[in-house]
Design a protein around this motif. Structure first.
Motif, PDB file in Angstrom:
ATOM      1  N   SER A  25      30.023  96.253  -4.735  1.00 33.14           N
ATOM      2  CA  SER A  25      30.648  95.309  -5.664  1.00 33.14           C
ATOM      3  C   SER A  25      30.462  95.784  -7.094  1.00 33.14           C
ATOM      4  CB  SER A  25      30.003  93.925  -5.513  1.00 33.14           C
ATOM      5  OG  SER A  25      28.683  93.960  -6.050  1.00 33.14           O
ATOM      6  N   GLY A  26      31.029  95.038  -8.028  1.00 36.54           N
ATOM      7  CA  GLY A  26      30.688  95.240  -9.423  1.00 36.54           C
ATOM      8  C   GLY A  26      29.293  94.686  -9.678  1.00 36.54           C
ATOM      9  N   LEU A  27      28.777  94.906 -10.877  1.00 38.23           N
ATOM     10  CA  LEU A  27      27.470  94.360 -11.237  1.00 38.23           C
ATOM     11  C   LEU A  27      27.619  92.871 -11.517  1.00 38.23           C
ATOM     12  CD1 LEU A  27      26.217  97.188 -13.617  1.00 38.23           C
ATOM     13  CD2 LEU A  27      25.495  96.751 -11.268  1.00 38.23           C
ATOM     14  N   LYS A  28      26.857  92.059 -10.779  1.00 38.53           N
ATOM     15  CA  LYS A  28      26.950  90.610 -10.896  1.00 38.53           C
ATOM     16  C   LYS A  28      25.879  90.084 -11.845  1.00 38.53           C
ATOM     17  CE  LYS A  28      30.151  90.763  -7.780  1.00 38.53           C
ATOM     18  NZ  LYS A  28      31.566  90.613  -8.145  1.00 38.53           N
ATOM     19  N   GLY A  29      26.305  89.337 -12.871  1.00 39.70           N
ATOM     20  CA  GLY A  29      25.373  88.758 -13.834  1.00 39.70           C
ATOM     21  C   GLY A  29      26.144  87.961 -14.869  1.00 39.70           C
TER      22      GLY A  29
ATOM     23  N   LEU B 279      23.728  94.258  -7.602  1.00 42.09           N
ATOM     24  CA  LEU B 279      24.773  95.093  -7.030  1.00 42.09           C
ATOM     25  C   LEU B 279      24.746  94.888  -5.525  1.00 42.09           C
ATOM     26  CD1 LEU B 279      26.864  97.481  -7.356  1.00 42.09           C
ATOM     27  CD2 LEU B 279      24.963  98.982  -6.784  1.00 42.09           C
ATOM     28  N   VAL B 280      25.876  94.515  -4.942  1.00 44.63           N
ATOM     29  CA  VAL B 280      25.967  94.344  -3.488  1.00 44.63           C
ATOM     30  C   VAL B 280      26.474  95.649  -2.884  1.00 44.63           C
ATOM     31  CG1 VAL B 280      26.876  92.948  -1.606  1.00 44.63           C
ATOM     32  CG2 VAL B 280      26.533  91.913  -3.861  1.00 44.63           C
ATOM     33  N   PHE B 281      25.720  96.187  -1.920  1.00 43.62           N
ATOM     34  CA  PHE B 281      26.046  97.476  -1.308  1.00 43.62           C
ATOM     35  C   PHE B 281      26.089  97.291   0.203  1.00 43.62           C
ATOM     36  CE2 PHE B 281      25.344 101.719   0.316  1.00 43.62           C
ATOM     37  CZ  PHE B 281      26.007 102.533  -0.584  1.00 43.62           C
ATOM     38  N   SER B 282      27.062  97.934   0.855  1.00 42.04           N
ATOM     39  CA  SER B 282      27.227  97.737   2.291  1.00 42.04           C
ATOM     40  C   SER B 282      27.621  99.037   2.984  1.00 42.04           C
ATOM     41  CB  SER B 282      28.291  96.670   2.550  1.00 42.04           C
ATOM     42  OG  SER B 282      28.468  96.460   3.936  1.00 42.04           O
ATOM     43  N   CYS B 283      27.053  99.250   4.163  1.00 40.84           N
ATOM     44  CA  CYS B 283      27.373 100.436   4.953  1.00 40.84           C
ATOM     45  C   CYS B 283      26.838 100.218   6.358  1.00 40.84           C
ATOM     46  CB  CYS B 283      26.737 101.676   4.320  1.00 40.84           C
ATOM     47  SG  CYS B 283      27.013 103.202   5.240  1.00 40.84           S
TER      48      CYS B 283
ATOM     49  N   MET C  22      38.247  84.001  10.315  1.00 39.46           N
ATOM     50  CA  MET C  22      37.271  83.926   9.240  1.00 39.46           C
ATOM     51  C   MET C  22      38.009  83.777   7.900  1.00 39.46           C
ATOM     52  SD  MET C  22      34.265  84.432  10.797  1.00 39.46           S
ATOM     53  CE  MET C  22      33.153  84.870   9.455  1.00 39.46           C
ATOM     54  N   LYS C  23      37.373  83.037   6.968  1.00 41.13           N
ATOM     55  CA  LYS C  23      37.929  82.917   5.617  1.00 41.13           C
ATOM     56  C   LYS C  23      37.058  83.707   4.657  1.00 41.13           C
ATOM     57  CE  LYS C  23      39.846  79.791   2.168  1.00 41.13           C
ATOM     58  NZ  LYS C  23      40.171  78.393   1.779  1.00 41.13           N
ATOM     59  N   TYR C  24      37.709  84.561   3.860  1.00 34.42           N
ATOM     60  CA  TYR C  24      36.997  85.455   2.953  1.00 34.42           C
ATOM     61  C   TYR C  24      37.434  85.236   1.500  1.00 34.42           C
ATOM     62  CZ  TYR C  24      35.952  88.175   7.192  1.00 34.42           C
ATOM     63  OH  TYR C  24      35.530  88.582   8.437  1.00 34.42           O
ATOM     64  N   ILE C  25      36.568  85.697   0.601  1.00 35.32           N
ATOM     65  CA  ILE C  25      36.938  85.868  -0.795  1.00 35.32           C
ATOM     66  C   ILE C  25      36.731  87.346  -1.137  1.00 35.32           C
ATOM     67  CG2 ILE C  25      36.377  83.505  -1.494  1.00 35.32           C
ATOM     68  CD1 ILE C  25      33.726  84.579  -2.584  1.00 35.32           C
ATOM     69  N   CYS C  26      37.310  87.784  -2.242  1.00 33.75           N
ATOM     70  CA  CYS C  26      37.193  89.189  -2.651  1.00 33.75           C
ATOM     71  C   CYS C  26      36.085  89.327  -3.696  1.00 33.75           C
ATOM     72  CB  CYS C  26      38.509  89.686  -3.237  1.00 33.75           C
ATOM     73  SG  CYS C  26      39.906  89.617  -2.094  1.00 33.75           S
ATOM     74  N   LEU C  27      35.033  90.064  -3.343  1.00 33.22           N
ATOM     75  CA  LEU C  27      33.984  90.356  -4.316  1.00 33.22           C
ATOM     76  C   LEU C  27      34.419  91.439  -5.289  1.00 33.22           C
ATOM     77  CD1 LEU C  27      30.484  90.360  -2.559  1.00 33.22           C
ATOM     78  CD2 LEU C  27      31.396  88.736  -4.211  1.00 33.22           C
ATOM     79  N   SER C  28      35.356  92.260  -4.871  1.00 30.22           N
ATOM     80  CA  SER C  28      35.948  93.261  -5.739  1.00 30.22           C
ATOM     81  C   SER C  28      37.427  93.375  -5.376  1.00 30.22           C
ATOM     82  CB  SER C  28      35.235  94.610  -5.602  1.00 30.22           C
ATOM     83  OG  SER C  28      35.273  95.064  -4.273  1.00 30.22           O
ATOM     84  N   PRO C  29      38.257  93.884  -6.291  1.00 28.69           N
ATOM     85  CA  PRO C  29      39.713  93.864  -6.087  1.00 28.69           C
ATOM     86  C   PRO C  29      40.164  94.637  -4.847  1.00 28.69           C
ATOM     87  CG  PRO C  29      39.173  94.386  -8.366  1.00 28.69           C
ATOM     88  CD  PRO C  29      37.897  94.444  -7.603  1.00 28.69           C
ATOM     89  N   LEU C  30      41.177  94.115  -4.201  1.00 27.80           N
ATOM     90  CA  LEU C  30      41.774  94.718  -3.013  1.00 27.80           C
ATOM     91  C   LEU C  30      42.914  95.640  -3.449  1.00 27.80           C
ATOM     92  CD1 LEU C  30      42.112  94.744   0.102  1.00 27.80           C
ATOM     93  CD2 LEU C  30      43.540  92.717  -0.144  1.00 27.80           C
TER      94      LEU C  30
END
Length: 229
Positions: free
Chosen positions: A19-23, A41-45, A88-96
């Motif tokens: 994600s972008g930096l959240k603050g 920072l949210v990181f996923s793998c 499932m219902k989602y939101i975008c943490l970063s642009p699609l």
């Protein structure tokens, strides 16, 4: 950070998302200003070894500088496992992102309405580029039309043009952030949630989050840096 890990097997690895930096931030003519003492920072793998190598690489540095922002690695927390369902219902943490940018071509900035058949078709193409989990399966992609309508009526935006860099060459792409419902196989939900939806996930685009917070789904400590100790 990937090169600093020293593992050549990961040099071209792209199956991760962030994600972008959240603050607490404000935007001015000179850029983005952070006013939080702590940012996230949210990181996923799906590759745990890759995540661990990135963490070790990051925490080997006393600080990370981004333009005028100095970031000191502090701690890592692990998100709880999610019980995925077919809907499932989602939101975008970063642009699609749906369109690949090309040099001297601005077609990647073209607006495509989220409710259009073309949007869904491009979304499916992007999924098929990364995984064969969709092979022979149908999905339903249902944008939150009330959300889209409210923003359109008030003159606010759910799509913007963002910079994207490929081998230090700057491009511009259109990105979308809005809530949506996805009906798909559970295995595909898990893959998209962990690896991202759309294109250029390894550049921080297409990260998803659940639209509703699950009660009791608190993070747990995973790694504490030297400051925490």
């Amino acid at each position: 950070m990937i090169k600093k890990c020293g593992n050549e097997a990961y040099n071209d690895f792209k199956h991760f998302n962030f994600s972008g930096l959240k603050g607490q931030t404000t935007v001015s003519k000179t850029g983005l200003h952070f006013y939080s003492s702590k940012i996230t920072l949210v990181f996923s793998c799906q590759d745990k070894d890759f995540i661990d190598d990135i963490i070790k690489s990051l925490f080997s540095l006393p600080e990370v500088k981004l333009n005028g922002l100095s970031i000191i690695p502090f701690s890592v927390e692990l998100e709880p496992e999610i019980d995925f369902e077919e809907e499932m219902k989602y939101i975008c943490l970063s642009p699609l992102i749906l369109l690949e940018p090309e040099f001297s071509d601005e077609s990647a900035k073209r607006f495509i309405h989220p409710t259009s058949p073309e949007f869904k078709s491009l979304l499916i193409d992007a999924i098929n580029q990364k995984t064969d989990l969709l092979e022979g399966e149908e999905i339903e992609f249902l944008p939150d039309e009330n959300y889209l309508r409210k923003l359109e009526d008030s003159g606010k935006k759910y799509s913007r043009v963002y910079p994207l860099y490929e081998n230090d060459v700057p491009y511009e792409v259109r990105g979308y952030t809005f809530p949506f419902v996805l009906r798909a196989p559970i295995t595909l939900h898990k893959f998209l949630f962990e690896c991202g939806l759309g294109l250029h996930n390894d550049k921080g685009f297409g990260m998803l989050d659940l639209a509703t917070v699950v009660p009791g789904s608190e993070t747990i400590p995973y790694f504490n840096g030297p400051l925490e100790n």
